[in-house]
Write an enzyme that holds these catalytic residues in place. Structure first.
Site, PDB file in Angstrom:
ATOM      1  N   ARG A   1       0.842  -1.206   0.000  1.00  0.00           N
ATOM      2  CA  ARG A   1       0.000   0.000   0.000  1.00  0.00           C
ATOM      3  C   ARG A   1       0.868   1.244   0.000  1.00  0.00           C
ATOM      4  O   ARG A   1       1.793   1.363   0.790  1.00  0.00           O
ATOM      5  CB  ARG A   1      -0.867   0.051   1.271  1.00  0.00           C
ATOM      6  CG  ARG A   1      -1.952  -0.933   1.297  1.00  0.00           C
ATOM      7  CD  ARG A   1      -3.055  -0.532   2.262  1.00  0.00           C
ATOM      8  NE  ARG A   1      -2.618  -0.100   3.576  1.00  0.00           N
ATOM      9  CZ  ARG A   1      -3.448   0.311   4.519  1.00  0.00           C
ATOM     10  NH1 ARG A   1      -4.750   0.361   4.290  1.00  0.00           N
ATOM     11  NH2 ARG A   1      -3.005   0.663   5.690  1.00  0.00           N
TER      12      ARG A   1
ATOM     13  N   ASP B   1       0.346  -2.944  12.404  1.00  0.00           N
ATOM     14  CA  ASP B   1       0.839  -3.324  11.081  1.00  0.00           C
ATOM     15  C   ASP B   1       1.256  -4.795  11.118  1.00  0.00           C
ATOM     16  O   ASP B   1       2.253  -5.166  11.756  1.00  0.00           O
ATOM     17  CB  ASP B   1       2.032  -2.427  10.708  1.00  0.00           C
ATOM     18  CG  ASP B   1       2.461  -2.679   9.267  1.00  0.00           C
ATOM     19  OD1 ASP B   1       2.776  -3.844   8.928  1.00  0.00           O
ATOM     20  OD2 ASP B   1       2.476  -1.728   8.470  1.00  0.00           O
TER      21      ASP B   1
HETATM   22  C1  PRP Z   1      -1.069  -4.677   4.573  1.00  0.00           C
HETATM   23  C2  PRP Z   1      -1.833  -5.976   4.715  1.00  0.00           C
HETATM   24  C3  PRP Z   1      -2.626  -6.012   3.444  1.00  0.00           C
HETATM   25  C4  PRP Z   1      -2.952  -4.561   3.221  1.00  0.00           C
HETATM   26  C5  PRP Z   1      -4.365  -4.315   3.653  1.00  0.00           C
HETATM   27  O1  PRP Z   1       0.031  -4.839   3.757  1.00  0.00           O
HETATM   28  O2  PRP Z   1      -0.990  -7.102   4.899  1.00  0.00           O
HETATM   29  O3  PRP Z   1      -1.920  -6.555   2.346  1.00  0.00           O
HETATM   30  O4  PRP Z   1      -2.050  -3.810   4.026  1.00  0.00           O
HETATM   31  O5  PRP Z   1      -4.726  -3.030   3.365  1.00  0.00           O
HETATM   32  P1  PRP Z   1      -5.850  -2.649   2.277  1.00  0.00           P
HETATM   33  O6  PRP Z   1      -6.996  -3.570   2.511  1.00  0.00           O
HETATM   34  O7  PRP Z   1      -6.156  -1.221   2.614  1.00  0.00           O
HETATM   35  O8  PRP Z   1      -5.240  -2.809   0.930  1.00  0.00           O
HETATM   36  P2  PRP Z   1       1.070  -3.646   3.450  1.00  0.00           P
HETATM   37  O9  PRP Z   1       0.648  -2.912   2.236  1.00  0.00           O
HETATM   38  O10 PRP Z   1       1.285  -2.860   4.695  1.00  0.00           O
HETATM   39  O11 PRP Z   1       2.380  -4.444   3.035  1.00  0.00           O
HETATM   40  P3  PRP Z   1       3.274  -5.488   3.838  1.00  0.00           P
HETATM   41  O12 PRP Z   1       2.500  -6.779   3.897  1.00  0.00           O
HETATM   42  O13 PRP Z   1       4.477  -5.602   2.975  1.00  0.00           O
HETATM   43  O14 PRP Z   1       3.579  -4.951   5.216  1.00  0.00           O
HETATM   44  N1  URA Z   2      -2.440  -3.214   7.120  1.00  0.00           N
HETATM   45  C1  URA Z   2      -2.078  -3.648   8.345  1.00  0.00           C
HETATM   46  O1  URA Z   2      -1.071  -4.350   8.499  1.00  0.00           O
HETATM   47  N2  URA Z   2      -2.832  -3.279   9.391  1.00  0.00           N
HETATM   48  C2  URA Z   2      -3.931  -2.538   9.266  1.00  0.00           C
HETATM   49  O2  URA Z   2      -4.592  -2.253  10.270  1.00  0.00           O
HETATM   50  C3  URA Z   2      -4.292  -2.096   7.971  1.00  0.00           C
HETATM   51  C4  URA Z   2      -3.526  -2.456   6.913  1.00  0.00           C
END
Ligand code: PRP
Ligand code: URA
Length: 209
Positions: free
Chosen positions: A104, A200
């Site tokens: 994201r 997160d």
């Molecule tokens: C987080 C999570 C999802 C996403 C959810 O990943 O693991 O993939 O955010 O958010 P959304 O529903 O608003 O799209 P992130 O993008 O933080 O990446 P990461 O897994 O590499 O930490």
């Molecule tokens: N991604 C995460 O890891 N946590 C949240 O709460 C939303 C998006």
């Protein structure tokens, strides 16, 4: 709750997710819990899995038995989805694993694709897409779009915690894709984090913050 959304109320799942939420739960324990919850959820996600009858020779006689009739692929959304893979594989050791890399953008909250490697026969498999969090829904919606582009017809989405905003967006985009979650939380905050959530998920799994 919408017809295609299941929020688990099994005490083992809710208990383990409660410990995951605790800000004092360290990464090692958090990772173990993600894997355990994924395994418990898999058990339920495959409740309606098709079986076929085969003959099996026991030490005493020929028995008509049922075995699983379809192949499976588990597809984590990188990187936090990686935490769920072993939980699914513990129950489906023959599943193939595909990877979809989405991240994201922290300002726009839009997902950006950076990786995609899927089994060549993915279109012939039941696909379990996994990610701990369904927040705005953008990442899961993009991942399903990528799977559908490769002709996947039987997709389920499994997450630990969902926000109502994500459930709405996802089920509107894909009413045909069942969603399974361990908890449905109250809302998103202005940074797109699920409240109360667990923070997160990627950082907690990999200890990056
Ligand atoms: C987080 C999570 C999802 C996403 C959810 O990943 O693991 O993939 O955010 O958010 P959304 O529903 O608003 O799209 P992130 O993008 O933080 O990446 P990461 O897994 O590499 O930490
Ligand atoms: N991604 C995460 O890891 N946590 C949240 O709460 C939303 C998006």
């Amino acid at each position: 709750m919408k017809a295609n959304v299941t929020v688990f109320d099994h005490p083992l799942i809710t208990h383990k997710i409660s410990i995951m939420r605790d800000v004092n739960t360290p990464s090692k324990q958090f990772r173990e819990l993600v894997e355990e919850v994924a395994m418990l959820m898999t058990y339920e996600v495959f409740r309606d899995f098709p079986t076929k009858e085969v003959d099996i020779q026991t030490p005493l006689a020929l028995a008509k038995c049922k075995v699983l009739a379809e192949d499976v692929a588990v597809v984590p959304i990188l990187r936090a989805g990686l935490g769920l893979v072993e939980g699914v594989l513990n129950l489906f050791p023959t599943a193939k694993v595909g990877h979809i890399g989405l991240c994201r953008n922290e300002e726009t909250l839009e997902p950006m694709e950076y990786y995609c490697k899927l089994p060549t026969d993915i279109a012939d498999r039941r696909v379990v897409l996994v990610d701990p969090m369904l927040a705005t829904g953008g990442s899961a919606i993009d991942a399903v779009k990528m799977l559908k582009k490769r002709n996947c017809k039987n997709i389920s989405f499994m997450c630990m915690i969902a926000a109502p905003e994500g459930i709405k967006a996802f089920t509107e985009a894909y009413p045909d894709v069942p969603v399974y979650c361990g908890a449905l939380d109250e809302k998103l905050n202005d940074k797109g984090y699920i409240v109360p959530g667990l923070g997160d998920a990627g950082d907690r799994i990999f200890g990056t913050k």
